[in-house]
Design a protein around this motif. Sequence first.
Motif, PDB file in Angstrom:
ATOM      1  N   LEU A 175       0.836  -1.029  -0.312  1.00  0.00           N
ATOM      2  CA  LEU A 175       0.050  -0.044  -0.203  1.00  0.00           C
ATOM      3  C   LEU A 175       0.754   0.891   0.085  1.00  0.00           C
ATOM      4  N   ASP A 176       2.337   1.264   0.393  1.00  0.00           N
ATOM      5  CA  ASP A 176       3.443   2.368   0.041  1.00  0.00           C
ATOM      6  C   ASP A 176       3.801   2.999  -1.332  1.00  0.00           C
ATOM      7  N   LEU A 177       3.910   1.439  -1.295  1.00  0.00           N
ATOM      8  CA  LEU A 177       4.669   1.941  -2.812  1.00  0.00           C
ATOM      9  C   LEU A 177       4.318   2.793  -3.729  1.00  0.00           C
ATOM     10  N   ASP A 178       3.257   3.337  -4.107  1.00  0.00           N
ATOM     11  CA  ASP A 178       3.254   4.950  -4.843  1.00  0.00           C
ATOM     12  C   ASP A 178       3.937   5.675  -4.122  1.00  0.00           C
ATOM     13  N   SER A 179       3.907   5.860  -3.080  1.00  0.00           N
ATOM     14  CA  SER A 179       4.180   7.064  -2.099  1.00  0.00           C
ATOM     15  C   SER A 179       6.258   6.453  -2.487  1.00  0.00           C
ATOM     16  N   ILE A 180       6.613   5.617  -1.816  1.00  0.00           N
ATOM     17  CA  ILE A 180       7.649   5.737  -1.641  1.00  0.00           C
ATOM     18  C   ILE A 180       8.484   6.016  -2.649  1.00  0.00           C
ATOM     19  N   ILE A 181       7.432   5.140  -4.405  1.00  0.00           N
ATOM     20  CA  ILE A 181       8.325   5.300  -5.834  1.00  0.00           C
ATOM     21  C   ILE A 181       8.354   6.924  -5.730  1.00  0.00           C
ATOM     22  N   GLU A 182       7.867   7.913  -5.711  1.00  0.00           N
ATOM     23  CA  GLU A 182       6.665   9.296  -5.951  1.00  0.00           C
ATOM     24  C   GLU A 182       8.260   9.978  -4.913  1.00  0.00           C
ATOM     25  N   GLU A 183       8.227   9.478  -4.033  1.00  0.00           N
ATOM     26  CA  GLU A 183       9.897  10.576  -2.814  1.00  0.00           C
ATOM     27  C   GLU A 183      10.867  10.068  -3.451  1.00  0.00           C
ATOM     28  N   SER A 184      11.274   8.769  -4.035  1.00  0.00           N
ATOM     29  CA  SER A 184      12.597   7.932  -4.383  1.00  0.00           C
ATOM     30  C   SER A 184      12.862   9.228  -5.565  1.00  0.00           C
ATOM     31  N   GLN A 185      11.812   9.161  -6.370  1.00  0.00           N
ATOM     32  CA  GLN A 185      12.245   9.866  -7.668  1.00  0.00           C
ATOM     33  C   GLN A 185      12.603  11.539  -7.607  1.00  0.00           C
ATOM     34  N   LYS A 186      12.702  12.088  -6.152  1.00  0.00           N
ATOM     35  CA  LYS A 186      13.218  13.480  -6.098  1.00  0.00           C
ATOM     36  C   LYS A 186      14.403  13.833  -6.174  1.00  0.00           C
ATOM     37  N   CYS A 187      15.817  13.274  -6.077  1.00  0.00           N
ATOM     38  CA  CYS A 187      16.702  13.224  -6.786  1.00  0.00           C
ATOM     39  C   CYS A 187      17.350  11.805  -6.962  1.00  0.00           C
ATOM     40  N   SER A 188      18.889  12.838  -7.711  1.00  0.00           N
ATOM     41  CA  SER A 188      19.548  11.423  -8.552  1.00  0.00           C
ATOM     42  C   SER A 188      20.938  11.596  -7.130  1.00  0.00           C
ATOM     43  N   LEU A 189      20.949   9.541  -7.237  1.00  0.00           N
ATOM     44  CA  LEU A 189      22.488   8.667  -6.616  1.00  0.00           C
ATOM     45  C   LEU A 189      23.199   9.899  -6.434  1.00  0.00           C
ATOM     46  N   ASN A 190      23.634  10.963  -7.559  1.00  0.00           N
ATOM     47  CA  ASN A 190      24.586  11.018  -7.338  1.00  0.00           C
ATOM     48  C   ASN A 190      24.612  13.321  -6.577  1.00  0.00           C
ATOM     49  N   ASP A 191      23.177  13.144  -6.639  1.00  0.00           N
ATOM     50  CA  ASP A 191      23.124  14.180  -5.967  1.00  0.00           C
ATOM     51  C   ASP A 191      23.351  13.780  -4.030  1.00  0.00           C
ATOM     52  N   PHE A 192      24.403  13.608  -3.308  1.00  0.00           N
ATOM     53  CA  PHE A 192      24.836  14.225  -2.084  1.00  0.00           C
ATOM     54  C   PHE A 192      24.504  15.290  -1.367  1.00  0.00           C
ATOM     55  N   CYS A 193      24.287  16.358  -1.703  1.00  0.00           N
ATOM     56  CA  CYS A 193      24.123  17.328  -1.494  1.00  0.00           C
ATOM     57  C   CYS A 193      22.627  18.226  -1.318  1.00  0.00           C
ATOM     58  N   ASN A 194      21.820  17.137  -1.991  1.00  0.00           N
ATOM     59  CA  ASN A 194      20.783  17.916  -1.602  1.00  0.00           C
ATOM     60  C   ASN A 194      20.400  17.124  -0.501  1.00  0.00           C
ATOM     61  N   PRO A 195      19.555  18.512   0.567  1.00  0.00           N
ATOM     62  CA  PRO A 195      19.389  18.013   1.704  1.00  0.00           C
ATOM     63  C   PRO A 195      18.196  17.128   2.372  1.00  0.00           C
ATOM     64  N   SER A 196      17.666  16.377   1.252  1.00  0.00           N
ATOM     65  CA  SER A 196      16.553  15.440   1.188  1.00  0.00           C
ATOM     66  C   SER A 196      17.491  14.112   1.218  1.00  0.00           C
ATOM     67  N   PHE A 197      18.543  14.184   0.241  1.00  0.00           N
ATOM     68  CA  PHE A 197      19.502  13.167   0.019  1.00  0.00           C
ATOM     69  C   PHE A 197      18.568  11.598   1.254  1.00  0.00           C
ATOM     70  N   GLU A 198      19.246  12.158   1.980  1.00  0.00           N
ATOM     71  CA  GLU A 198      19.002  10.883   2.814  1.00  0.00           C
ATOM     72  C   GLU A 198      17.737   9.809   2.695  1.00  0.00           C
TER      73      GLU A 198
END
Length: 279
Positions: free
Chosen positions: A32-55
Amino acid sequence: FSPTFKGNPKIDFSSSEISLHQFYFLNEVSSLDLDSIIEESQKCSLNDFCNPSFEIILQKKLELCSYMFSFNSTDKVEQRDFKTETLNQFATLFETPNSAAQLNPFHRRAIFQMLEKNIFSNDPKFPTFSQLAELPPPSTDPSWPHRSICYQILIQFIQLFPESEYFNINFIKNAICHFQLPDATDRLQLVVFIKTYIDIYEKRRAFILPLIRNAMFFLNEGLYNPYCLMPLMALFSHLIFKYYDSMKDDIQAVFFEAVIPLMSYKYLTISFPHIKNVF
């Protein structure tokens, strides 16, 4: 260990600057959580270490990749494709050493957990008398498209971070136990990984031989199923070809104690090319 081995080698894999309780562990994900997790996971790339939301985003990507999809139905096909895409993002990250080096020990541990969950998601099936009477044909697991990427990442992982404490003998024991899987592609990739492990960790090679020997004992006694014969012989021949001079006595001990008794094994012919290399 057998008394024919030189001593009883010991090595401490427990030492680490970071205690296990400090790692953040992956949460179990509800469908039931998959769609929201997918949406959140697309907000930055794995190379964007400086993004405040990276973690947070990294955590979501790992939770998505840790979800075990069923490939036996047409349900959640789009979500499965998102997992494939995200696993490929991790593979791309590990193909770039400078980027992967920015992962801290907490990140690495969580990524390792995700890989471990995918690779060991199928428990090896111990044989019944009927299975031993007639070996079922090998099969390809439907989830192989996901696991194949995980194996690719795992090989890159151990090469980039060989000091990681979770690449220990317990992990190798688990891998050898999974030689019993009917999927030949799984078994091949596990052999590739353990060969890489053997080549990287010189001081741990003495620990691999007893594991191989014991697995051969289990196989000959019917405790392991015949699928593990080929990968065991492939590992043993690898040690012979590359490390015979430095491990001569121990290799010969395994040969006489475990390999020779297998010469009367019912399914010996399924691993003939590897057995030929041993002789």
